[in-house]
Design a protein around this motif. Structure first.
Motif, PDB file in Angstrom:
ATOM      1  N   VAL A   1       0.838  -1.198   0.000  1.00  0.00           N
ATOM      2  CA  VAL A   1       0.000   0.000   0.000  1.00  0.00           C
ATOM      3  C   VAL A   1       0.873   1.247   0.000  1.00  0.00           C
ATOM      4  CG1 VAL A   1      -1.706   1.324   1.310  1.00  0.00           C
ATOM      5  CG2 VAL A   1      -1.907  -1.167   1.140  1.00  0.00           C
ATOM      6  N   SER A   2       1.882   1.284   0.863  1.00  0.00           N
ATOM      7  CA  SER A   2       2.764   2.439   0.922  1.00  0.00           C
ATOM      8  C   SER A   2       4.141   2.022   1.405  1.00  0.00           C
ATOM      9  CB  SER A   2       2.192   3.526   1.836  1.00  0.00           C
ATOM     10  OG  SER A   2       2.188   3.086   3.185  1.00  0.00           O
ATOM     11  N   ILE A   3       5.126   2.855   1.095  1.00  0.00           N
ATOM     12  CA  ILE A   3       6.494   2.669   1.557  1.00  0.00           C
ATOM     13  C   ILE A   3       6.928   3.990   2.174  1.00  0.00           C
ATOM     14  CG2 ILE A   3       8.891   2.234   0.890  1.00  0.00           C
ATOM     15  CD1 ILE A   3       7.797   0.552  -1.446  1.00  0.00           C
ATOM     16  N   ARG A   4       7.542   3.923   3.347  1.00  0.00           N
ATOM     17  CA  ARG A   4       8.028   5.119   4.035  1.00  0.00           C
ATOM     18  C   ARG A   4       9.444   4.887   4.545  1.00  0.00           C
ATOM     19  NH1 ARG A   4       5.055   8.041   1.631  1.00  0.00           N
ATOM     20  NH2 ARG A   4       2.905   8.336   2.236  1.00  0.00           N
ATOM     21  N   LYS A   5      10.256   5.976   4.562  1.00  0.00           N
ATOM     22  CA  LYS A   5      11.579   5.916   5.176  1.00  0.00           C
ATOM     23  C   LYS A   5      11.386   5.664   6.663  1.00  0.00           C
ATOM     24  CE  LYS A   5      13.679   9.176   2.013  1.00  0.00           C
ATOM     25  NZ  LYS A   5      14.284  10.485   1.854  1.00  0.00           N
ATOM     26  N   TYR A   6      12.190   4.766   7.187  1.00  0.00           N
ATOM     27  CA  TYR A   6      12.093   4.432   8.608  1.00  0.00           C
ATOM     28  C   TYR A   6      13.464   4.023   9.106  1.00  0.00           C
ATOM     29  CZ  TYR A   6      10.319   2.351  12.915  1.00  0.00           C
ATOM     30  OH  TYR A   6      10.073   2.059  14.234  1.00  0.00           O
ATOM     31  N   LYS A   7      13.979   4.782  10.068  1.00  0.00           N
ATOM     32  CA  LYS A   7      15.321   4.566  10.600  1.00  0.00           C
ATOM     33  C   LYS A   7      16.317   4.552   9.439  1.00  0.00           C
ATOM     34  CE  LYS A   7      13.676   2.586  14.844  1.00  0.00           C
ATOM     35  NZ  LYS A   7      13.801   1.584  15.860  1.00  0.00           N
ATOM     36  N   SER A   8      17.115   3.501   9.273  1.00  0.00           N
ATOM     37  CA  SER A   8      18.102   3.489   8.190  1.00  0.00           C
ATOM     38  C   SER A   8      17.613   2.731   6.960  1.00  0.00           C
ATOM     39  CB  SER A   8      19.421   2.889   8.692  1.00  0.00           C
ATOM     40  OG  SER A   8      19.209   1.556   9.116  1.00  0.00           O
ATOM     41  N   GLY A   9      16.313   2.433   6.893  1.00  0.00           N
ATOM     42  CA  GLY A   9      15.762   1.706   5.751  1.00  0.00           C
ATOM     43  C   GLY A   9      14.368   2.209   5.412  1.00  0.00           C
ATOM     44  N   ASN A  10      13.511   1.272   5.078  1.00  0.00           N
ATOM     45  CA  ASN A  10      12.135   1.598   4.699  1.00  0.00           C
ATOM     46  C   ASN A  10      11.181   0.580   5.299  1.00  0.00           C
ATOM     47  OD1 ASN A  10      13.927   2.442   2.139  1.00  0.00           O
ATOM     48  ND2 ASN A  10      12.217   3.829   2.369  1.00  0.00           N
ATOM     49  N   ILE A  11       9.942   1.013   5.475  1.00  0.00           N
ATOM     50  CA  ILE A  11       8.860   0.120   5.877  1.00  0.00           C
ATOM     51  C   ILE A  11       7.818   0.121   4.781  1.00  0.00           C
ATOM     52  CG2 ILE A  11       6.843  -0.084   7.388  1.00  0.00           C
ATOM     53  CD1 ILE A  11       8.534   0.275   9.741  1.00  0.00           C
ATOM     54  N   ALA A  12       7.369  -1.077   4.422  1.00  0.00           N
ATOM     55  CA  ALA A  12       6.243  -1.229   3.500  1.00  0.00           C
ATOM     56  C   ALA A  12       5.021  -1.575   4.337  1.00  0.00           C
ATOM     57  CB  ALA A  12       6.520  -2.326   2.484  1.00  0.00           C
ATOM     58  N   VAL A  13       3.991  -0.743   4.231  1.00  0.00           N
ATOM     59  CA  VAL A  13       2.707  -1.049   4.847  1.00  0.00           C
ATOM     60  C   VAL A  13       1.899  -1.783   3.789  1.00  0.00           C
ATOM     61  CG1 VAL A  13       0.591  -0.124   5.864  1.00  0.00           C
ATOM     62  CG2 VAL A  13       2.786   0.991   6.333  1.00  0.00           C
ATOM     63  N   CYS A  14       1.438  -2.959   4.137  1.00  0.00           N
ATOM     64  CA  CYS A  14       0.714  -3.800   3.183  1.00  0.00           C
ATOM     65  C   CYS A  14      -0.681  -4.121   3.720  1.00  0.00           C
ATOM     66  CB  CYS A  14       1.501  -5.085   2.934  1.00  0.00           C
ATOM     67  SG  CYS A  14       3.144  -4.789   2.235  1.00  0.00           S
ATOM     68  N   SER A  15      -1.445  -4.842   2.949  1.00  0.00           N
ATOM     69  CA  SER A  15      -2.793  -5.206   3.364  1.00  0.00           C
ATOM     70  C   SER A  15      -2.805  -6.146   4.555  1.00  0.00           C
ATOM     71  CB  SER A  15      -3.541  -5.870   2.209  1.00  0.00           C
ATOM     72  OG  SER A  15      -3.709  -4.967   1.155  1.00  0.00           O
ATOM     73  N   ARG A  16      -1.818  -7.040   4.652  1.00  0.00           N
ATOM     74  CA  ARG A  16      -1.816  -8.068   5.697  1.00  0.00           C
ATOM     75  C   ARG A  16      -0.579  -8.042   6.589  1.00  0.00           C
ATOM     76  NH1 ARG A  16      -6.900  -8.748   5.138  1.00  0.00           N
ATOM     77  NH2 ARG A  16      -7.617  -9.935   3.373  1.00  0.00           N
ATOM     78  N   GLY A  17       0.320  -7.070   6.403  1.00  0.00           N
ATOM     79  CA  GLY A  17       1.512  -7.024   7.244  1.00  0.00           C
ATOM     80  C   GLY A  17       2.344  -5.782   6.981  1.00  0.00           C
ATOM     81  N   ILE A  18       3.338  -5.568   7.842  1.00  0.00           N
ATOM     82  CA  ILE A  18       4.315  -4.503   7.635  1.00  0.00           C
ATOM     83  C   ILE A  18       5.699  -5.145   7.572  1.00  0.00           C
ATOM     84  CG2 ILE A  18       3.023  -2.522   8.501  1.00  0.00           C
ATOM     85  CD1 ILE A  18       4.197  -2.916  11.209  1.00  0.00           C
ATOM     86  N   TYR A  19       6.534  -4.607   6.679  1.00  0.00           N
ATOM     87  CA  TYR A  19       7.830  -5.200   6.369  1.00  0.00           C
ATOM     88  C   TYR A  19       8.912  -4.126   6.427  1.00  0.00           C
ATOM     89  CZ  TYR A  19       4.861  -8.844   4.369  1.00  0.00           C
ATOM     90  OH  TYR A  19       3.920  -9.807   4.187  1.00  0.00           O
ATOM     91  N   TYR A  20      10.084  -4.502   6.959  1.00  0.00           N
ATOM     92  CA  TYR A  20      11.239  -3.607   6.992  1.00  0.00           C
ATOM     93  C   TYR A  20      12.276  -4.121   5.998  1.00  0.00           C
ATOM     94  CZ  TYR A  20      15.168  -0.851   8.583  1.00  0.00           C
ATOM     95  OH  TYR A  20      16.221   0.024   8.622  1.00  0.00           O
ATOM     96  N   PHE A  21      12.907  -3.187   5.261  1.00  0.00           N
ATOM     97  CA  PHE A  21      13.909  -3.574   4.267  1.00  0.00           C
ATOM     98  C   PHE A  21      14.798  -2.374   3.965  1.00  0.00           C
ATOM     99  CE2 PHE A  21      10.304  -1.837   2.090  1.00  0.00           C
ATOM    100  CZ  PHE A  21      10.837  -1.055   1.095  1.00  0.00           C
ATOM    101  N   ASP A  22      15.896  -2.630   3.298  1.00  0.00           N
ATOM    102  CA  ASP A  22      16.730  -1.575   2.729  1.00  0.00           C
ATOM    103  C   ASP A  22      17.340  -2.120   1.441  1.00  0.00           C
ATOM    104  OD1 ASP A  22      19.082  -3.056   3.417  1.00  0.00           O
ATOM    105  OD2 ASP A  22      19.233  -2.007   5.327  1.00  0.00           O
TER     106      ASP A  22
END
Length: 178
Positions: free
Chosen positions: A97-118
């Motif tokens: 649904v969306s991706i936002r900068k978070y700490k030193s990476g990014n978070i993807a907000v999805c329909s069924r979960g949230i994910y951290y990545f860089d």
């Protein structure tokens, strides 16, 4: 071609999504702006759902799904805005649904979960989200970063968060407003 046209300002230009394409608005002057409605193509069976950056690359969330479905074929792609191909691609089996900068990476907000990545690390699920708690498909602007947390509109009537809303709070999933 779609009712969803997310935008993101990056490296002096506004990039915008239009189904399987990215467009660009640049060279803004008092009398107008230059526009290219197709600076990058995704595969035709994908839809661009959101845009963000990490300071070096434009990051796009793309999916084959046209709505909130389970086990969607979605991808996070990094593009240098010059090349004709992605620089990096990570799969996420959820509707992004969306991706936002978070700490030193990014978070993807999805329909069924949230994910951290860089750029170097593939997405890892931080939290499973129940029905109505995930981000609202087609509305990437419904999320933002607040203090050390990410907040988003879940469903039609909820405000959800993950992280530390205040420094003294634990890193956790919250539903601060309904």
């Amino acid at each position: 071609n779609t009712t969803f046209h997310q935008t993101h300002f990056f490296q002096g230009a506004v990039y915008f999504g239009n189904l399987a394409n990215l467009g660009k608005i640049y060279s803004v002057t008092g009398s107008g702006a230059s526009t290219n409605s197709n600076v990058f193509d995704f595969p035709d069976d994908y839809t661009n759902t959101c845009l963000e950056d990490d300071g070096n690359y434009l990051i796009a969330g793309i999916t084959k799904s046209r709505g909130p479905t389970l086990n969607a074929d979605s991808r996070v792609v990094y593009w240098d805005t010059i090349s004709s191909a992605y620089t990096r691609e990570w799969p996420i089996r959820d509707n992004i649904v969306s991706i936002r900068k978070y700490k030193s990476g990014n978070i993807a907000v999805c329909s069924r979960g949230i994910y951290y990545f860089d750029f170097q690390t593939k997405p890892a699920k931080l939290r499973t989200l129940g029905t109505g708690n995930g981000g609202r498909y087609g509305f990437p602007e419904s999320s933002d970063v607040f203090n050390e947390s990410i907040i988003w509109g879940g469903g039609d009537t909820y405000l959800m968060s993950y992280g530390k809303i205040i420094p003294e709070a634990p890193t956790a999933f919250f539903n601060p407003f309904k």
